[in-house]
Design an enzyme around this catalytic site. Structure first.
Site, short mmCIF file in Angstrom:
data_model
loop_
_atom_site.label_atom_id
_atom_site.label_comp_id
_atom_site.label_asym_id
_atom_site.label_seq_id
_atom_site.Cartn_x
_atom_site.Cartn_y
_atom_site.Cartn_z
N PHE A 190 115.73 -27.60 68.85
CA PHE A 190 116.62 -28.66 68.34
C PHE A 190 116.39 -29.90 69.21
O PHE A 190 116.37 -29.81 70.44
CB PHE A 190 118.07 -28.18 68.45
CG PHE A 190 119.06 -29.07 67.77
CD1 PHE A 190 119.20 -29.05 66.39
CD2 PHE A 190 119.86 -29.93 68.50
CE1 PHE A 190 120.12 -29.86 65.75
CE2 PHE A 190 120.79 -30.75 67.87
CZ PHE A 190 120.92 -30.72 66.49
N ASP A 206 118.74 -20.78 74.48
CA ASP A 206 119.79 -21.46 73.74
C ASP A 206 120.16 -20.56 72.56
O ASP A 206 119.32 -20.23 71.72
CB ASP A 206 119.30 -22.83 73.26
CG ASP A 206 120.42 -23.64 72.61
OD1 ASP A 206 121.33 -23.02 72.00
OD2 ASP A 206 120.38 -24.87 72.70
N TYR A 250 130.98 -23.86 67.44
CA TYR A 250 131.49 -24.35 66.15
C TYR A 250 130.63 -23.86 64.99
O TYR A 250 130.94 -24.11 63.84
CB TYR A 250 131.57 -25.90 66.12
CG TYR A 250 130.35 -26.57 66.68
CD1 TYR A 250 129.20 -26.71 65.92
CD2 TYR A 250 130.33 -27.04 67.99
CE1 TYR A 250 128.07 -27.30 66.44
CE2 TYR A 250 129.21 -27.65 68.52
CZ TYR A 250 128.08 -27.78 67.74
OH TYR A 250 126.96 -28.35 68.26
N LYS A 251 129.53 -23.17 65.29
CA LYS A 251 128.67 -22.64 64.22
C LYS A 251 129.21 -21.26 63.83
O LYS A 251 130.28 -21.15 63.25
CB LYS A 251 127.22 -22.63 64.67
CG LYS A 251 126.68 -24.07 64.81
CD LYS A 251 125.31 -24.17 65.45
CE LYS A 251 124.89 -25.65 65.56
NZ LYS A 251 123.85 -25.88 66.55
N ARG A 255 118.92 -25.51 53.48
CA ARG A 255 119.27 -24.46 54.44
C ARG A 255 120.52 -23.72 53.97
O ARG A 255 121.50 -24.35 53.56
CB ARG A 255 119.57 -25.17 55.75
CG ARG A 255 119.25 -24.44 56.99
CD ARG A 255 119.28 -25.38 58.18
NE ARG A 255 120.54 -26.07 58.38
CZ ARG A 255 121.07 -26.33 59.58
NH1 ARG A 255 120.45 -25.91 60.67
NH2 ARG A 255 122.18 -26.99 59.70
C1 LIG Z 1 123.79 -27.30 67.15
C2 LIG Z 1 122.84 -27.42 68.29
C3 LIG Z 1 123.04 -28.36 69.31
C4 LIG Z 1 124.16 -29.35 69.27
O1 LIG Z 1 124.55 -29.76 70.55
P1 LIG Z 1 125.97 -30.44 70.78
O2 LIG Z 1 125.87 -31.04 72.13
O3 LIG Z 1 127.00 -29.36 70.68
O4 LIG Z 1 126.18 -31.47 69.71
C5 LIG Z 1 122.15 -28.36 70.38
N1 LIG Z 1 121.12 -27.49 70.43
C6 LIG Z 1 120.89 -26.59 69.45
C7 LIG Z 1 119.74 -25.64 69.56
C8 LIG Z 1 121.73 -26.54 68.34
O5 LIG Z 1 121.48 -25.67 67.35
#
Ligand SMILES: *Cc1c(COP(=O)(O)O)cnc(C)c1O
Length: 396
Positions: free
Chosen positions: A112, A183, A208-209, A355
């Site tokens: 990400f 992660d 939050y996911k 998705r």
């Molecule tokens: C959803 C997601 C994020 C989002 O990071 P926030 O700081 O919570 O906005 C970061 N890394 C990955 C791999 C994600 O899937």
């Protein structure tokens, strides 16, 4: 009947089939009342006495243990706070300090972007020849060498659902003398994770996911217990201090995982998350994973049978896939908007990925069939081919 399905425990609007729990989980029914009482009885009634009297100050560790239970982390090894991007930065900064002779952070191009941006920011701050190196996900193992201080990977790819094999990758990373950071953004609450067995040094993730903590719910960080008293926190805030209320002028890291706290915890969000985490009591992650794969396999089979315009973008092998299924379609953005307009909520990731997340706590086989029927209608009748569906919103 599955023990996993708890549809009645979630607020899902009439006429909606929710295939986006991989991005924002729905609200558990118990959240509103508990947050309301936290606001009125605790904040309203107790005022500042709530920090001790209502247990606000211990909430980051208490909820951390609830998250820890479903990712195979021992009690006392996970703490909540901040957002995932911040937790990525913390883990990376501590990891490179543990490996001071080396200068490279390795990640992959499926990660990400925020994780990579945070690494870039850290490298810029450290100077001294530090470097972020990214390779294709399939090339991670062959890219490991003795220049690498830390390897940071997201286990499940946010676009395609492709999954790294945590245990062997961690072993290879550590055999080369590198520190491993996982992660778990698309893993926690979605698939089985056993951090203790994987033996990685650090893990981070958001809530939050798949954990349904609500928009802005705090992130978590795990540090392997044998290292927790040795890691140097880069974000040395007062609540990670050994004695915050001594108000010393110098920073001394707190005991164990507590040192990964930074500042004042988001108590309202943590209260919502704590209610959401109670739904995981007694949930067997192996069983949840099996149910998730069943729904995914049904979805893939029905889409491929009925909708030839869509091309599978996720790995076909279930052992290489997380809890989402992605299909490619050139006009995927418009198609997703048309689908959402008809009550089937998924999302879109550039350039052409539609998705769909599968969360067996509130989805069953009937939902999957209904979603495919509506998607087939959108695709067969070109219902997406309208200007209103092609105008991109800020959040896709
Ligand atoms: C959803 C997601 C994020 C989002 O990071 P926030 O700081 O919570 O906005 C970061 N890394 C990955 C791999 C994600 O899937």
């Amino acid at each position: 009947m599955s023990h996993i399905l708890k549809k009645e425990a979630f607020v899902i609007p009439e006429g909606v089939i929710y295939l986006d729990g991989n991005s924002l989980g729905p609200m558990p029914r118990g959240v509103a009342a508990r947050v309301q009482s936290m606001l009125e009885d605790e904040w309203g009634g107790m005022l500042i006495r709530g920090w001790n009297g209502a247990g606000w100050m211990d909430q980051p560790s208490r909820v951390g243990d609830m998250v820890g239970r479903i990712i195979g982390a021992p009690v006392g090894s996970v703490v909540m706070g901040d957002t995932l991007s911040i937790k990525v930065f913390q883990a990376l900064a501590s990891a490179v300090k543990l490996n001071p002779e080396r200068r490279v952070i390795l990640s992959d191009t499926g990660n990400f972007p925020s994780d990579l941006y945070m690494a870039e920011g850290l490298v810029g701050l450290l100077e001294q020849g530090y470097e972020l190196r990214t390779v294709a996900p399939e090339e991670v193992l062959s890219a490991i060498d003795d220049s690498i201080a830390a390897v940071m990977l997201t286990e499940v790819d946010y676009r395609t659902g492709r999954k790294h094999d945590m245990k062997p990758v961690t072993q290879a990373v550590q055999a080369a003398g590198c520190i491993m950071i996982w992660d778990l953004a698309h893993s926690a609450g979605a698939i089985e994770v056993d951090l203790w067995e994987a033996n990685c040094e650090f893990a981070v993730g958001c809530t939050y996911k798949y954990l349904n903590g609500g928009p802005g719910a705090p992130a978590f960080i795990y540090v392997r217990p044998d290292l927790a008293d040795h890691v140097q926190p880069a974000l040395s805030g007062w609540l990670g201090h050994r004695a915050p209320f001594a108000f010393d002028l110098d920073y001394r890291p707190g005991a164990g995982i507590e040192r990964m706290r930074v500042g004042t915890p988001p108590v309202i969000q943590l209260t919502a998350l704590e209610v959401a985490m109670e739904l995981w009591d007694g949930v067997d992650m192996q069983e949840l994973r099996a149910e998730s794969l069943k729904l995914q396999e049904q979805f893939i089979a029905e889409v491929e049978r009925d909708i030839p315009q869509l091309t599978l973008a996720s790995p076909r092998d279930t052992s290489l896939r997380g809890s989402q299924v992605s299909f490619r379609f050139a006009e995927g953005y418009a198609a997703m908007q048309a689908l959402i307009d008809r009550g089937v909520i998924g999302d879109f990731r550039a350039p052409d990925i539609m998705r769909f997340g599968f969360t067996p706590m509130y989805l069953d086989a009937g939902d999957v069939s209904s979603a495919v029927a509506i998607l087939a209608d959108v695709m067969h009748n070109d219902l997406w081919d309208q200007d209103t569906y092609k105008t991109r919103s800020k959040v896709t």
